[in-house]
Write a protein that holds these residues in place. Structure first.
Motif, PDB file in Angstrom:
ATOM      1  N   THR A  19       4.327   2.834 -14.727  1.00  0.00           N
ATOM      2  CA  THR A  19       3.456   2.922 -13.384  1.00  0.00           C
ATOM      3  C   THR A  19       3.921   3.862 -12.015  1.00  0.00           C
ATOM      4  O   THR A  19       3.102   4.834 -12.301  1.00  0.00           O
ATOM      5  CB  THR A  19       3.445   1.566 -12.994  1.00  0.00           C
ATOM      6  N   PHE A  20       5.204   4.248 -12.059  1.00  0.00           N
ATOM      7  CA  PHE A  20       6.481   4.606 -10.935  1.00  0.00           C
ATOM      8  C   PHE A  20       5.468   6.063 -11.280  1.00  0.00           C
ATOM      9  O   PHE A  20       5.997   6.776 -10.735  1.00  0.00           O
ATOM     10  CB  PHE A  20       7.504   4.103 -10.910  1.00  0.00           C
ATOM     11  N   VAL A  21       6.259   6.149 -12.329  1.00  0.00           N
ATOM     12  CA  VAL A  21       6.748   7.876 -12.592  1.00  0.00           C
ATOM     13  C   VAL A  21       4.483   8.197 -13.357  1.00  0.00           C
ATOM     14  O   VAL A  21       4.601   9.452 -13.768  1.00  0.00           O
ATOM     15  CB  VAL A  21       6.814   8.143 -13.911  1.00  0.00           C
ATOM     16  N   ASP A  22       3.363   7.391 -13.176  1.00  0.00           N
ATOM     17  CA  ASP A  22       1.862   7.943 -13.421  1.00  0.00           C
ATOM     18  C   ASP A  22       1.643   8.581 -12.069  1.00  0.00           C
ATOM     19  O   ASP A  22       1.510   8.212 -10.978  1.00  0.00           O
ATOM     20  CB  ASP A  22       1.179   6.559 -13.651  1.00  0.00           C
ATOM     21  N   GLU A  23       1.387   9.332 -12.549  1.00  0.00           N
ATOM     22  CA  GLU A  23       0.532  10.341 -10.865  1.00  0.00           C
ATOM     23  C   GLU A  23      -0.501  10.275 -10.409  1.00  0.00           C
ATOM     24  O   GLU A  23      -0.407   9.973  -9.101  1.00  0.00           O
ATOM     25  CB  GLU A  23       0.454  12.088 -11.440  1.00  0.00           C
ATOM     26  N   ALA A  24      -1.516   9.657 -11.345  1.00  0.00           N
ATOM     27  CA  ALA A  24      -2.831   8.906 -11.486  1.00  0.00           C
ATOM     28  C   ALA A  24      -2.065   7.440  -9.589  1.00  0.00           C
ATOM     29  O   ALA A  24      -2.784   7.821  -8.706  1.00  0.00           O
ATOM     30  CB  ALA A  24      -3.593   8.804 -11.768  1.00  0.00           C
ATOM     31  N   PHE A  25      -1.368   7.027 -10.453  1.00  0.00           N
ATOM     32  CA  PHE A  25      -0.971   5.609  -9.272  1.00  0.00           C
ATOM     33  C   PHE A  25      -0.213   5.862  -8.057  1.00  0.00           C
ATOM     34  O   PHE A  25      -0.320   6.143  -7.563  1.00  0.00           O
ATOM     35  CB  PHE A  25       0.106   4.573  -9.802  1.00  0.00           C
ATOM     36  N   VAL A  26       0.929   7.248  -8.124  1.00  0.00           N
ATOM     37  CA  VAL A  26       0.935   8.000  -7.027  1.00  0.00           C
ATOM     38  C   VAL A  26       0.144   8.168  -6.515  1.00  0.00           C
ATOM     39  O   VAL A  26       0.777   8.253  -5.063  1.00  0.00           O
ATOM     40  CB  VAL A  26       2.692   9.681  -7.502  1.00  0.00           C
ATOM     41  N   HIS A  28      -2.951   7.323  -5.937  1.00  0.00           N
ATOM     42  CA  HIS A  28      -3.428   5.616  -5.261  1.00  0.00           C
ATOM     43  C   HIS A  28      -2.138   4.948  -4.605  1.00  0.00           C
ATOM     44  O   HIS A  28      -2.827   5.421  -2.761  1.00  0.00           O
ATOM     45  CB  HIS A  28      -3.505   4.427  -6.736  1.00  0.00           C
ATOM     46  N   VAL A  29      -1.306   5.135  -4.357  1.00  0.00           N
ATOM     47  CA  VAL A  29       0.326   4.722  -3.156  1.00  0.00           C
ATOM     48  C   VAL A  29      -0.229   5.868  -2.229  1.00  0.00           C
ATOM     49  O   VAL A  29      -0.165   5.461  -1.202  1.00  0.00           O
ATOM     50  CB  VAL A  29       1.302   4.813  -3.898  1.00  0.00           C
ATOM     51  N   SER A  30      -0.060   6.899  -2.491  1.00  0.00           N
ATOM     52  CA  SER A  30      -0.184   8.006  -1.336  1.00  0.00           C
ATOM     53  C   SER A  30      -1.348   7.706  -0.442  1.00  0.00           C
ATOM     54  O   SER A  30      -1.372   7.596   0.730  1.00  0.00           O
ATOM     55  CB  SER A  30       0.109   9.134  -1.425  1.00  0.00           C
ATOM     56  N   ASP A  31      -2.759   7.154  -0.760  1.00  0.00           N
ATOM     57  CA  ASP A  31      -3.782   7.262  -0.483  1.00  0.00           C
ATOM     58  C   ASP A  31      -3.595   5.838   0.351  1.00  0.00           C
ATOM     59  O   ASP A  31      -4.271   5.654   1.325  1.00  0.00           O
ATOM     60  CB  ASP A  31      -5.054   6.649  -1.232  1.00  0.00           C
ATOM     61  N   MET A  32      -2.614   4.588  -0.479  1.00  0.00           N
ATOM     62  CA  MET A  32      -2.966   3.627   0.572  1.00  0.00           C
ATOM     63  C   MET A  32      -2.122   3.312   1.798  1.00  0.00           C
ATOM     64  O   MET A  32      -2.427   3.208   2.460  1.00  0.00           O
ATOM     65  CB  MET A  32      -2.110   2.426  -0.627  1.00  0.00           C
ATOM     66  N   ALA A  33      -1.530   4.544   1.877  1.00  0.00           N
ATOM     67  CA  ALA A  33      -0.165   4.687   2.494  1.00  0.00           C
ATOM     68  C   ALA A  33      -0.781   5.505   4.013  1.00  0.00           C
ATOM     69  O   ALA A  33      -0.090   5.780   4.384  1.00  0.00           O
ATOM     70  CB  ALA A  33       1.348   5.667   2.183  1.00  0.00           C
ATOM     71  N   LEU A 154       5.420   0.171  -0.609  1.00  0.00           N
ATOM     72  CA  LEU A 154       3.640  -0.054  -1.016  1.00  0.00           C
ATOM     73  C   LEU A 154       4.448   0.034  -2.280  1.00  0.00           C
ATOM     74  O   LEU A 154       3.075  -0.405  -2.655  1.00  0.00           O
ATOM     75  CB  LEU A 154       3.703   1.071  -0.381  1.00  0.00           C
ATOM     76  N   GLN A 155       4.363   1.003  -2.799  1.00  0.00           N
ATOM     77  CA  GLN A 155       4.996   1.555  -4.507  1.00  0.00           C
ATOM     78  C   GLN A 155       5.309  -0.166  -5.333  1.00  0.00           C
ATOM     79  O   GLN A 155       4.648  -0.204  -6.032  1.00  0.00           O
ATOM     80  CB  GLN A 155       5.698   2.040  -4.450  1.00  0.00           C
ATOM     81  N   ALA A 156       6.144  -0.507  -4.626  1.00  0.00           N
ATOM     82  CA  ALA A 156       6.153  -1.694  -5.349  1.00  0.00           C
ATOM     83  C   ALA A 156       5.067  -2.733  -5.427  1.00  0.00           C
ATOM     84  O   ALA A 156       4.903  -3.650  -6.325  1.00  0.00           O
ATOM     85  CB  ALA A 156       7.488  -2.408  -5.215  1.00  0.00           C
ATOM     86  N   ARG A 157       4.433  -3.346  -4.215  1.00  0.00           N
ATOM     87  CA  ARG A 157       3.872  -3.963  -4.138  1.00  0.00           C
ATOM     88  C   ARG A 157       1.916  -3.752  -5.109  1.00  0.00           C
ATOM     89  O   ARG A 157       1.850  -4.351  -5.151  1.00  0.00           O
ATOM     90  CB  ARG A 157       3.125  -4.072  -2.696  1.00  0.00           C
ATOM     91  N   GLN A 158       1.926  -2.366  -4.973  1.00  0.00           N
ATOM     92  CA  GLN A 158       0.693  -1.760  -5.840  1.00  0.00           C
ATOM     93  C   GLN A 158       0.667  -1.925  -6.914  1.00  0.00           C
ATOM     94  O   GLN A 158      -0.508  -1.800  -8.001  1.00  0.00           O
ATOM     95  CB  GLN A 158       0.317  -0.393  -4.754  1.00  0.00           C
TER      96      GLN A 158
END
Length: 166
Positions: A19-26, A28-33, A154-158
Motif C-alpha cells: 500500500t505504501f508504494v502504490d502510486e494511487a495510495f500516495v 490519495h494521501v497527498s490529497d488528504m494532506a 497520515l500515511q499510516a492512518r490512511q
C-alpha cells in the motif's frame, strides 16, 4: 523539533508495504494532506532494499504564518523513503528525508514497520524537523513540526481504510 507517532494497521506487513508504494495510495494521501501530487517513483525491488521518492507542492496559504513571510508562491516538498531489506520477521526500517525546495527547512525520520501477529502491523515514527534560518529557525521548526508530523503519520492512518476499501 521532535515528531513521535505510532499506529497499528489491521493488515499483514506485506500488504501495508504494498500500500505504501502504490502510486494511487500516495496520490490519495497527498490529497488528504492538502498538497498537490507531482510525482512518485520506486527505485529497486520492493522485496529487498529500495527507495520511494515523492514530490508534492503546497501553496503558501497552507504554511504556518511564520513561514509565509519567506515563501510567496508556495513550496515543493521532496520526500525520499529508504527502505531496508526485510528482517527475518518481515519488519522494515525506513529512513525518511523531507526537503523543502528553496528553504533551509526539512525533516528526517526513522520508521519501523513490523508485524504484530499475522494480521496486524505497527508503524512507529520518530523524527526531527530542522530549520536553519538565523534568528527564526527555531520558531519555524516549531510551527512546521505539527505539519510534518501529520504528513508522516497520515500515511499510516490512511492505510487501513485504503486496504479495507481495495
Amino acid at each position: 523539533m521532535s515528531v513521535n507517532a505510532s499506529t497499528t494497521i489491521k493488515a499483514p506487513v506485506d500488504t501495508v508495504l504494498a500500500t505504501f508504494v502504490d502510486e494511487a495510495f500516495v496520490r490519495h494521501v497527498s490529497d488528504m494532506a492538502g498538497t498537490q501530487f507531482e510525482s512518485f517513483e520506486v527505485n529497486g525491488d520492493t522485496s529487498t532494499a529500495f527507495t520511494a521518492s515523492t514530490v508534492r507542492s503546497m501553496g503558501s496559504d497552507r504554511l504556518p504564518d511564520v513561514a509565509q513571510k519567506f515563501v510567496k508562491g508556495g513550496v515543493k516538498l521532496t520526500q525520499v523513503d529508504t527502505y531496508d531489506a526485510p528482517a527475518a520477521d518481515g519488519s522494515r526500517t525506513v529512513r525518511t528525508e523531507i526537503k523543502v525546495a528553496g528553504l533551509p527547512v526539512g525533516a528526517t525520520a526513522h520508521q519501523t514497520i513490523k508485524p504484530l501477529g499475522e494480521n496486524e502491523t505497527s508503524v512507529d515514527v520518530t523524527g526531527e524537523v530542522q530549520a536553519n534560518i538565523p534568528l527564526v529557525g527555531k520558531k519555524i521548526a516549531a510551527a512546521a513540526e505539527p505539519y510534518i508530523g501529520k504528513a508522516l503519520t497520515l500515511q499510516a492512518r490512511q492505510a487501513e481504510a485504503w486496504i479495507a476499501k481495495n
